[in-house]
Scaffold this motif. Structure first.
Motif, PDB file in Angstrom:
ATOM      1  N   VAL A   4       4.003  16.152 -13.733  1.00  0.00           N
ATOM      2  CA  VAL A   4       4.957  15.459 -14.829  1.00  0.00           C
ATOM      3  C   VAL A   4       4.649  13.849 -15.013  1.00  0.00           C
ATOM      4  O   VAL A   4       3.543  13.406 -14.355  1.00  0.00           O
ATOM      5  N   HIS A   5       4.891  13.629 -16.129  1.00  0.00           N
ATOM      6  CA  HIS A   5       4.393  12.182 -16.711  1.00  0.00           C
ATOM      7  C   HIS A   5       5.415  11.149 -16.034  1.00  0.00           C
ATOM      8  O   HIS A   5       6.540  11.112 -16.653  1.00  0.00           O
ATOM      9  N   LEU A   6       5.070  10.156 -15.212  1.00  0.00           N
ATOM     10  CA  LEU A   6       5.825   9.347 -14.862  1.00  0.00           C
ATOM     11  C   LEU A   6       4.878   8.113 -14.614  1.00  0.00           C
ATOM     12  O   LEU A   6       3.872   8.018 -14.322  1.00  0.00           O
ATOM     13  N   HIS A  10       0.077  11.039 -14.771  1.00  0.00           N
ATOM     14  CA  HIS A  10       0.580  12.362 -14.692  1.00  0.00           C
ATOM     15  C   HIS A  10       0.378  12.639 -13.145  1.00  0.00           C
ATOM     16  O   HIS A  10      -0.892  12.614 -12.513  1.00  0.00           O
ATOM     17  N   ASP A  77       5.973   5.657  -7.945  1.00  0.00           N
ATOM     18  CA  ASP A  77       5.851   6.869  -8.151  1.00  0.00           C
ATOM     19  C   ASP A  77       6.678   7.814  -7.520  1.00  0.00           C
ATOM     20  O   ASP A  77       7.106   8.968  -8.001  1.00  0.00           O
ATOM     21  N   ALA A  80      10.254   7.791  -8.706  1.00  0.00           N
ATOM     22  CA  ALA A  80      10.172   8.332  -9.818  1.00  0.00           C
ATOM     23  C   ALA A  80      10.257   9.866  -9.812  1.00  0.00           C
ATOM     24  O   ALA A  80      10.868  10.576 -10.412  1.00  0.00           O
ATOM     25  N   LEU A  81       9.340  10.232  -8.822  1.00  0.00           N
ATOM     26  CA  LEU A  81       9.207  12.054  -8.670  1.00  0.00           C
ATOM     27  C   LEU A  81      10.616  12.296  -8.003  1.00  0.00           C
ATOM     28  O   LEU A  81      11.116  13.386  -8.486  1.00  0.00           O
ATOM     29  N   ASP A  83      13.671  11.040  -8.548  1.00  0.00           N
ATOM     30  CA  ASP A  83      14.607  11.120  -9.453  1.00  0.00           C
ATOM     31  C   ASP A  83      14.339  12.234 -10.475  1.00  0.00           C
ATOM     32  O   ASP A  83      15.377  12.701 -10.867  1.00  0.00           O
ATOM     33  N   HIS A  84      13.058  12.473 -10.691  1.00  0.00           N
ATOM     34  CA  HIS A  84      12.870  13.587 -11.600  1.00  0.00           C
ATOM     35  C   HIS A  84      13.505  15.035 -11.043  1.00  0.00           C
ATOM     36  O   HIS A  84      13.900  15.775 -11.830  1.00  0.00           O
ATOM     37  N   LEU A  85      13.209  15.064  -9.726  1.00  0.00           N
ATOM     38  CA  LEU A  85      13.611  16.220  -8.985  1.00  0.00           C
ATOM     39  C   LEU A  85      15.044  16.421  -8.619  1.00  0.00           C
ATOM     40  O   LEU A  85      15.364  17.251  -7.883  1.00  0.00           O
TER      41      LEU A  85
END
Length: 260
Positions: A4-6, A10, A77, A80-81, A83-85
């Motif tokens: 994922v781009h964060l 990547h 990072d 953000a990861l 949050d993405h999940l």
């Protein structure tokens, strides 16, 4: 495994949710010069957690943008990861550089974590000159291959290296595959790190794991860390720096007991 781009990078990760949606999340953060593969020995015993592993930027299959990086950047990072999940809160386990990221998160993103395992790590860099010299050598004298054997000698004890040469060879291959730009950028993050002033603000339960043969993060450094946080305990394993591999069963069982 997805990427994922964060935060302009990547990030390659693996999120194993087979334990079930009601189980806690455990984030695993790798050491300098390795990838998420370093956690393979823990996978069978961590099966009752939802386990999130990732390659720190500049390592494994994550991209290695030019640095320098900072611990704040590496910590961002992780957030953000999560949050993405859609992960609101998690336990955290990091080793060496991964442990440093964990300290940063405990200070600056305290509400996102429950318990933390900080293994074979330091709260500050005693010799920034060492890391600056390493960056200079890597850029001018043959790259990562020039230091790989020396790093392996610090990663693992002579006894383990003699008995498990294939494991050591895999770690060396992983290190040689690491982006030079990413590796040196992470070296800069370690060079500039000093969490000592903020350690007393960490209220999370913290398990500090040390290796009694660890030259890179000696046991007294781990004891200092545990003494400075509000609720810290120390466990010493018969291992060098990569204690989760050299003393895999003892490491995994200690983390399980601590997390509950």
């Amino acid at each position: 495994m997805p990427t994922v781009h964060l935060n302009h990078s990547h990030i390659h990760y693996a999120f194993d949710e087979t334990a079930g949606a009601d189980k806690p999340v455990l984030v695993l953060s790798n050491s300098l010069g390795t990838s998420m593969a370093m956690w393979e020995p823990q996978r069978p015993l961590f099966a009752h957690y939802r386990v999130l592993r990732y390659d720190t930027r500049g390592h494994g299959a994550s991209s290695g943008e030019p640095g320098p990086y900072t611990m704040a950047q590496l910590g961002q990072d992780v957030i953000a990861l999560m949050d993405h999940l859609g992960i609101a809160k998690a336990h955290f386990c990091g080793l060496s550089m991964g442990g440093m990221v964990g300290i940063h998160l405990a200070i600056h993103a305290a509400d996102r974590f429950d318990k933390l395992v900080l293994a074979n790590t330091n709260a500050h860099t005693a010799s920034p000159q060492f890391w600056q010299a390493r960056i200079t050598i890597l850029r001018s004298e043959g790259g990562i291959a020039n230091i790989a054997d020396g790093v392996m000698a610090r990663f693992f004890s002579p006894e383990f290296t003699l008995l498990h040469p294939d494991t050591v060879a895999r770690f060396k291959a992983d290190m040689l595959a690491t982006s030079l730009a990413g590796y040196t950028a992470c070296c800069a993050a370690i060079r500039d790190m000093d969490f000592r002033a903020n350690l007393p603000n960490i209220a999370h339960p913290v398990l500090v794991i040390v290796g009694n043969k660890d030259q890179a993060a000696p046991p007294e450094h781990g004891q200092f860390l545990a003494n400075q946080v509000q609720s810290g305990a120390v466990l010493a394993l018969d291992a060098a720096h990569i204690s989760n591999v050299e003393a895999a069963d003892a490491f995994s069982q200690a983390v399980q007991r601590f997390l509950g």
